[in-house]
Design a protein around this motif. Structure first.
Motif, PDB file in Angstrom:
ATOM      1  N   PHE A  46      71.387  43.118  52.427  1.00 41.20           N
ATOM      2  CA  PHE A  46      70.284  42.153  52.411  1.00 41.20           C
ATOM      3  C   PHE A  46      69.797  41.878  53.822  1.00 41.20           C
ATOM      4  CE2 PHE A  46      73.055  40.980  48.862  1.00 41.20           C
ATOM      5  CZ  PHE A  46      72.166  41.044  47.814  1.00 41.20           C
ATOM      6  N   THR A  47      68.496  41.664  53.924  1.00 41.59           N
ATOM      7  CA  THR A  47      67.884  41.099  55.120  1.00 41.59           C
ATOM      8  C   THR A  47      67.179  39.828  54.675  1.00 41.59           C
ATOM      9  OG1 THR A  47      67.542  43.261  56.121  1.00 41.59           O
ATOM     10  CG2 THR A  47      66.215  41.430  56.982  1.00 41.59           C
ATOM     11  N   VAL A  48      67.509  38.716  55.319  1.00 38.87           N
ATOM     12  CA  VAL A  48      66.930  37.414  54.990  1.00 38.87           C
ATOM     13  C   VAL A  48      66.342  36.859  56.279  1.00 38.87           C
ATOM     14  CG1 VAL A  48      67.399  35.126  54.032  1.00 38.87           C
ATOM     15  CG2 VAL A  48      68.698  37.108  53.204  1.00 38.87           C
ATOM     16  N   ASN A  49      65.074  36.441  56.216  1.00 42.19           N
ATOM     17  CA  ASN A  49      64.331  36.019  57.408  1.00 42.19           C
ATOM     18  C   ASN A  49      63.878  34.572  57.331  1.00 42.19           C
ATOM     19  OD1 ASN A  49      64.057  38.662  58.723  1.00 42.19           O
ATOM     20  ND2 ASN A  49      62.781  39.145  56.956  1.00 42.19           N
ATOM     21  N   LEU A  50      63.844  33.937  58.483  1.00 47.80           N
ATOM     22  CA  LEU A  50      63.152  32.659  58.590  1.00 47.80           C
ATOM     23  C   LEU A  50      61.655  32.919  58.510  1.00 47.80           C
ATOM     24  CD1 LEU A  50      65.117  30.906  61.481  1.00 47.80           C
ATOM     25  CD2 LEU A  50      65.320  30.507  59.015  1.00 47.80           C
ATOM     26  N   LEU A  51      60.911  31.925  58.088  1.00 45.14           N
ATOM     27  CA  LEU A  51      59.461  32.079  57.964  1.00 45.14           C
ATOM     28  C   LEU A  51      58.816  32.251  59.341  1.00 45.14           C
ATOM     29  CD1 LEU A  51      56.964  32.068  56.156  1.00 45.14           C
ATOM     30  CD2 LEU A  51      56.913  29.572  56.405  1.00 45.14           C
ATOM     31  N   GLU A  52      59.151  31.373  60.258  1.00 50.00           N
ATOM     32  CA  GLU A  52      58.607  31.427  61.617  1.00 50.00           C
ATOM     33  C   GLU A  52      59.635  32.126  62.493  1.00 50.00           C
ATOM     34  OE1 GLU A  52      55.610  30.398  62.493  1.00 50.00           O
ATOM     35  OE2 GLU A  52      55.104  29.518  60.551  1.00 50.00           O
ATOM     36  N   ARG A  53      59.450  33.401  62.760  1.00 47.21           N
ATOM     37  CA  ARG A  53      60.451  34.167  63.495  1.00 47.21           C
ATOM     38  C   ARG A  53      60.283  34.114  65.012  1.00 47.21           C
ATOM     39  NH1 ARG A  53      61.935  39.755  60.683  1.00 47.21           N
ATOM     40  NH2 ARG A  53      63.361  39.694  62.433  1.00 47.21           N
ATOM     41  N   HIS A  54      59.093  33.843  65.485  1.00 45.83           N
ATOM     42  CA  HIS A  54      58.836  33.880  66.925  1.00 45.83           C
ATOM     43  C   HIS A  54      59.574  32.745  67.634  1.00 45.83           C
ATOM     44  CE1 HIS A  54      56.791  34.900  70.596  1.00 45.83           C
ATOM     45  NE2 HIS A  54      56.378  33.657  70.719  1.00 45.83           N
ATOM     46  N   ARG A  55      60.488  33.101  68.528  1.00 47.51           N
ATOM     47  CA  ARG A  55      61.243  32.147  69.343  1.00 47.51           C
ATOM     48  C   ARG A  55      61.978  31.105  68.512  1.00 47.51           C
ATOM     49  NH1 ARG A  55      58.044  31.377  74.950  1.00 47.51           N
ATOM     50  NH2 ARG A  55      57.063  33.409  74.934  1.00 47.51           N
ATOM     51  N   ASN A  56      62.413  31.464  67.356  1.00 48.00           N
ATOM     52  CA  ASN A  56      63.142  30.543  66.491  1.00 48.00           C
ATOM     53  C   ASN A  56      64.629  30.867  66.592  1.00 48.00           C
ATOM     54  OD1 ASN A  56      64.043  28.852  64.455  1.00 48.00           O
ATOM     55  ND2 ASN A  56      62.353  29.361  63.082  1.00 48.00           N
ATOM     56  N   THR A  57      65.436  29.885  66.882  1.00 49.79           N
ATOM     57  CA  THR A  57      66.882  30.083  67.020  1.00 49.79           C
ATOM     58  C   THR A  57      67.663  29.275  65.989  1.00 49.79           C
ATOM     59  OG1 THR A  57      67.069  28.306  68.653  1.00 49.79           O
ATOM     60  CG2 THR A  57      66.667  30.549  69.493  1.00 49.79           C
ATOM     61  N   LEU A  58      66.996  28.863  64.925  1.00 49.88           N
ATOM     62  CA  LEU A  58      67.596  27.960  63.944  1.00 49.88           C
ATOM     63  C   LEU A  58      68.910  28.478  63.371  1.00 49.88           C
ATOM     64  CD1 LEU A  58      67.364  25.352  62.281  1.00 49.88           C
ATOM     65  CD2 LEU A  58      66.088  26.687  60.575  1.00 49.88           C
ATOM     66  N   LEU A  59      68.979  29.753  63.020  1.00 51.89           N
ATOM     67  CA  LEU A  59      70.179  30.256  62.345  1.00 51.89           C
ATOM     68  C   LEU A  59      71.417  30.198  63.234  1.00 51.89           C
ATOM     69  CD1 LEU A  59      68.740  33.218  60.270  1.00 51.89           C
ATOM     70  CD2 LEU A  59      69.327  30.911  59.499  1.00 51.89           C
ATOM     71  N   VAL A  60      71.295  30.511  64.503  1.00 43.91           N
ATOM     72  CA  VAL A  60      72.474  30.432  65.373  1.00 43.91           C
ATOM     73  C   VAL A  60      72.755  28.994  65.796  1.00 43.91           C
ATOM     74  CG1 VAL A  60      72.429  32.834  66.122  1.00 43.91           C
ATOM     75  CG2 VAL A  60      71.167  31.127  67.430  1.00 43.91           C
ATOM     76  N   ARG A  61      71.714  28.171  65.923  1.00 41.56           N
ATOM     77  CA  ARG A  61      71.939  26.736  66.219  1.00 41.56           C
ATOM     78  C   ARG A  61      72.665  26.049  65.069  1.00 41.56           C
ATOM     79  NH1 ARG A  61      66.358  26.081  67.149  1.00 41.56           N
ATOM     80  NH2 ARG A  61      66.423  24.559  65.467  1.00 41.56           N
ATOM     81  N   GLU A  62      72.364  26.485  63.855  1.00 44.45           N
ATOM     82  CA  GLU A  62      72.927  25.858  62.654  1.00 44.45           C
ATOM     83  C   GLU A  62      73.909  26.798  61.940  1.00 44.45           C
ATOM     84  OE1 GLU A  62      72.579  22.795  61.617  1.00 44.45           O
ATOM     85  OE2 GLU A  62      71.035  22.136  63.022  1.00 44.45           O
ATOM     86  N   ILE A  63      74.644  27.598  62.721  1.00 45.64           N
ATOM     87  CA  ILE A  63      75.562  28.574  62.130  1.00 45.64           C
ATOM     88  C   ILE A  63      76.632  27.895  61.279  1.00 45.64           C
ATOM     89  CG2 ILE A  63      77.097  28.722  64.142  1.00 45.64           C
ATOM     90  CD1 ILE A  63      76.043  31.752  62.063  1.00 45.64           C
ATOM     91  N   ASP A  64      77.100  26.728  61.688  1.00 50.76           N
ATOM     92  CA  ASP A  64      78.123  26.035  60.891  1.00 50.76           C
ATOM     93  C   ASP A  64      77.558  25.593  59.548  1.00 50.76           C
ATOM     94  OD1 ASP A  64      80.073  26.434  62.816  1.00 50.76           O
ATOM     95  OD2 ASP A  64      79.693  24.500  63.787  1.00 50.76           O
ATOM     96  N   ARG A  65      76.326  25.140  59.526  1.00 51.18           N
ATOM     97  CA  ARG A  65      75.666  24.767  58.264  1.00 51.18           C
ATOM     98  C   ARG A  65      75.550  26.002  57.365  1.00 51.18           C
ATOM     99  NH1 ARG A  65      72.173  20.801  56.739  1.00 51.18           N
ATOM    100  NH2 ARG A  65      71.984  20.049  58.875  1.00 51.18           N
ATOM    101  N   LEU A  66      75.161  27.130  57.945  1.00 54.82           N
ATOM    102  CA  LEU A  66      75.028  28.359  57.164  1.00 54.82           C
ATOM    103  C   LEU A  66      76.373  28.772  56.574  1.00 54.82           C
ATOM    104  CD1 LEU A  66      73.201  30.660  56.211  1.00 54.82           C
ATOM    105  CD2 LEU A  66      73.700  31.818  58.378  1.00 54.82           C
ATOM    106  N   ARG A  67      77.428  28.706  57.383  1.00 52.04           N
ATOM    107  CA  ARG A  67      78.770  29.050  56.886  1.00 52.04           C
ATOM    108  C   ARG A  67      79.184  28.133  55.732  1.00 52.04           C
ATOM    109  NH1 ARG A  67      81.816  32.162  60.943  1.00 52.04           N
ATOM    110  NH2 ARG A  67      80.631  32.139  62.872  1.00 52.04           N
ATOM    111  N   THR A  68      78.906  26.848  55.868  1.00 51.01           N
ATOM    112  CA  THR A  68      79.248  25.884  54.826  1.00 51.01           C
ATOM    113  C   THR A  68      78.499  26.195  53.533  1.00 51.01           C
ATOM    114  OG1 THR A  68      79.733  24.179  56.461  1.00 51.01           O
ATOM    115  CG2 THR A  68      79.208  23.428  54.230  1.00 51.01           C
ATOM    116  N   CYS A  69      77.222  26.512  53.658  1.00 53.10           N
ATOM    117  CA  CYS A  69      76.406  26.822  52.473  1.00 53.10           C
ATOM    118  C   CYS A  69      76.899  28.090  51.789  1.00 53.10           C
ATOM    119  CB  CYS A  69      74.938  26.952  52.852  1.00 53.10           C
ATOM    120  SG  CYS A  69      74.230  25.412  53.472  1.00 53.10           S
TER     121      CYS A  69
END
Length: 176
Positions: free
Chosen positions: A16-39
């Motif tokens: 799978f490839t899963v993308n954020l909607l706004e990809r330009h200069r977006n660091t949300l996934l690594v900033r919120e890696i703990d939230r992603l792991r929990t989910c």
């Protein structure tokens, strides 16, 4: 509207490839890696799946999942992971008129890309692709330097050496 259909293969292995909607200069996934792991952990408790390899980059991620025998519903899993991840985040992202009217957040691209793994060679190619992705995107020069992936686990298992996937260096000869 197109009639969008996804392949169904109970117990299959999927990339799978899963993308954020706004990809330009977006660091949300690594900033919120703990939230992603929990989910992801919460979804695995609701509906099991085996994670074979993964990488999370600042604005997109790649995963290899194997579903249990008789189960082909990866779409529900992704919907729940993305929904759970979005809950609790401040509602500050830009949203289109359509997303606003539907009550949707503007965090994720609606769809994701999936590929059913065909055989062991295809599996190995996708594992390599996942682990090399941070180098490919210029985030690190050595695969081992990216902390948000399963690469270290593969090194521990002896599948890769620690220097696998390093970007080539071009040292100048001493006489230049």
């Amino acid at each position: 509207m197109p009639d969008y259909r996804r392949a169904r293969a109970p117990g299959a292995t999927w990339f799978f490839t899963v993308n954020l909607l706004e990809r330009h200069r977006n660091t949300l996934l690594v900033r919120e890696i703990d939230r992603l792991r929990t989910c992801l952990h919460a979804e695995r408790q609701r509906r099991p799946l085996a994670i074979l390899a993964w990488v999370v980059l600042p604005e997109h991620m790649h995963w290899l999942w194997r579903l249990p025998p008789g189960d082909s519903d990866y779409s529900t899993r992704w919907r729940r992971i993305k929904t759970d991840f979005s809950r609790g985040l401040p509602n500050t992202e830009r949203r289109s008129t359509i997303r606003h009217a539907r009550g949707e957040r503007g965090i994720w691209q609606r769809r994701f890309w999936e590929h059913q793994i065909r055989d062991e060679i295809d599996l190995q190619h996708h594992i390599d692709y996942i682990h090399f992705n941070p180098v490919k995107h210029g985030l690190v020069t050595r695969t081992a330097d990216w902390p948000h992936s399963s690469f270290a686990t593969y090194v521990e298992r002896g599948v890769y050496t620690r220097d696998w996937g390093a970007a080539p260096s071009f040292d100048m000869p001493d006489d230049c």
